[in-house]
Design an enzyme around this catalytic site. Structure first.
Site, PDB file in Angstrom:
ATOM      1  CG  ASN A  21      -5.969  14.201  -6.205  1.00  0.00           C
ATOM      2  OD1 ASN A  21      -5.029  13.837  -5.741  1.00  0.00           O
ATOM      3  ND2 ASN A  21      -7.081  13.291  -5.569  1.00  0.00           N
ATOM      4  CB  THR A  66      -0.927  -0.221   1.321  1.00  0.00           C
ATOM      5  OG1 THR A  66      -1.874   1.081   1.083  1.00  0.00           O
ATOM      6  CG2 THR A  66      -0.341   0.050   2.498  1.00  0.00           C
ATOM      7  CB  THR A 125      -1.459  25.116  -6.465  1.00  0.00           C
ATOM      8  OG1 THR A 125      -2.649  24.353  -6.815  1.00  0.00           O
ATOM      9  CG2 THR A 125      -0.526  24.880  -7.506  1.00  0.00           C
TER      10      THR A 125
END
Length: 384
Positions: A379, A179, A384
């Protein structure tokens, strides 16, 4: 909270990105029998490259982890940074650098703030506390909304021991060997000592059975360390408890998928073999159309037919295919059935999908989450 004997750890902030915890160390007061599995992504992070080398002899004594920066796509400099981190930490702890496994998670393609990390490694020993693993569970988080912890206290004869696992992961999850990050510590040893074989067996029915967005991370790592202070137990008992922990952590990862509102559990039954079950289970749970329909409580059962049918190399006769959601048979559903299905999808936070292929006698279970606007927001603006 119970901890396995012989393990010390800490989590702290060293200013990699913000003021949250971003640096942690797990240390054992003796060299531990250990095993690990890593991502199969073709561009593994520098810590994976170094970690594979260090774990090759089946021994570890420490794990050093930073979040907020994955040290991936950083070239030879990144590999040297990972090695320098191991060397500096080992000197602080008085151990062999080859017995240190590095891990990093976070944004890809940005050089590590190596000076901050080396300074933190130099003073690591003074921060260690016995147990304390729940703090590490917090320090390894990135977009996770909660810590992921699972442990079992085991009584065997006169011996009492603990297997304790932590994990992180909420996005870029479609494991193919592990994972995102998971660390499991135990003071029991399985009698056979075959940690690599046992870990691979457990990973195959837990971490490798989750998906959030079909993206295999460059940093996937699962590590198992056993101090042996509590003695040995039969492999079957060790595997039973390790598997329970790994599945629990896998479900926590799926439930905490970025923007998720529902946990999805999909069981494929009557498959010809494990490969067929895996292909079809992942196809269903990786389908944006299936995941958005569940989020919107849309009883569009045809999306499940599509997701199964698009696995071209595993054709299933339509007549023998059965699909259930929450126990409701949905193939060919009329209006009354669709209304029941919509009500089920709307009211429940855990959605149970059962698909019978009529091709054999193999069953396997997978976990995921729905797909919401929250995933896009997380996402679209990640760096930013």
């Amino acid at each position: 909270m119970k901890y396995p004997k012989g393990f010390y750890s800490f989590g702290r902030n060293i200013g990699i990105k913000d003021h949250t915890l971003d640096f942690s160390v797990i240390y054992a007061d003796k060299v531990c029998n250990s095993a690990a599995v890593f991502t199969r992504n073709n561009f593994p992070g520098a810590p994976i490259i170094v970690g594979r080398e260090h774990i090759s002899n089946g021994l570890l004594q420490a794990i050093v982890i930073n979040s907020k920066n994955a040290n991936v796509a950083t070239g030879e400099m990144g590999i040297q940074n990972a090695k320098d981190i191991c060397t500096t930490l080992a000197k602080s702890l008085g151990i062999d650098p080859k017995n240190v496994l590095p891990s990093s998670t976070g944004v890809i393609g940005v050089p590590l703030p190596i000076e901050k990390l080396l300074e933190a490694c130099k003073t690591a020993k003074e921060y260690l506390k016995e147990g304390n693993l729940e703090v590490v569970a917090e320090a390894i988080m990135t977009t996770d909304t909660r810590k992921k912890i699972s442990y079992r206290e085991i009584q065997y004869g006169t011996q009492t021991g603990v297997i304790y696992g932590i994990a992180k992961g909420a996005g870029m999850i479609e494991p193919n060997m592990a994972t995102m990050l998971s660390y499991i510590m135990s003071d029991f040893l399985p009698e056979s000592g075959d940690l690599a074989g046992i870990l691979k067996e457990v990973v195959n029915v837990s971490y490798n059975c989750i998906t959030i967005d079909s993206d295999t991370s460059t940093s996937d790592t699962v590590v198992l360390m056993c101090s042996g202070y509590a003695g040995t137990i039969p492999d079957s008992l060790f595997i039973e408890n390790l598997k329970s922990i790994a599945i629990d952590l896998s479900k926590k990862i799926a439930r905490d998928g970025e923007g998720a509102t529902k946990l999805l559990e999909c069981t494929i039954q009557e498959a010809r073999d494990e490969s067929q079950a895996t292909k079809i289970g992942k196809s269903i749970l990786n389908s944006p159309l299936v995941k958005t329909a569940i989020y919107g409580a849309d009883p569009n059962w045809g999306r499940f037919v599509m997701a199964i049918g698009k696995v071209f190399d595993e054709p299933i006769p339509y007549e023998q295919l059965q699909i259930y959601l929450g126990g409701i048979a949905v193939k060919g559903a009329d209006k009354v059935t669709k209304d029941k299905l919509a009500a089920y999808l709307k009211s429940e936070e855990e959605i149970f999908i059962q698909v019978s292929l009529g091709a054999g006698n193999v069953s396997k279970t997978f976990w995921s989450c729905d797909l919401t606007e929250g995933y896009i927001k997380e996402n679209a603006y990640y760096t930013t």
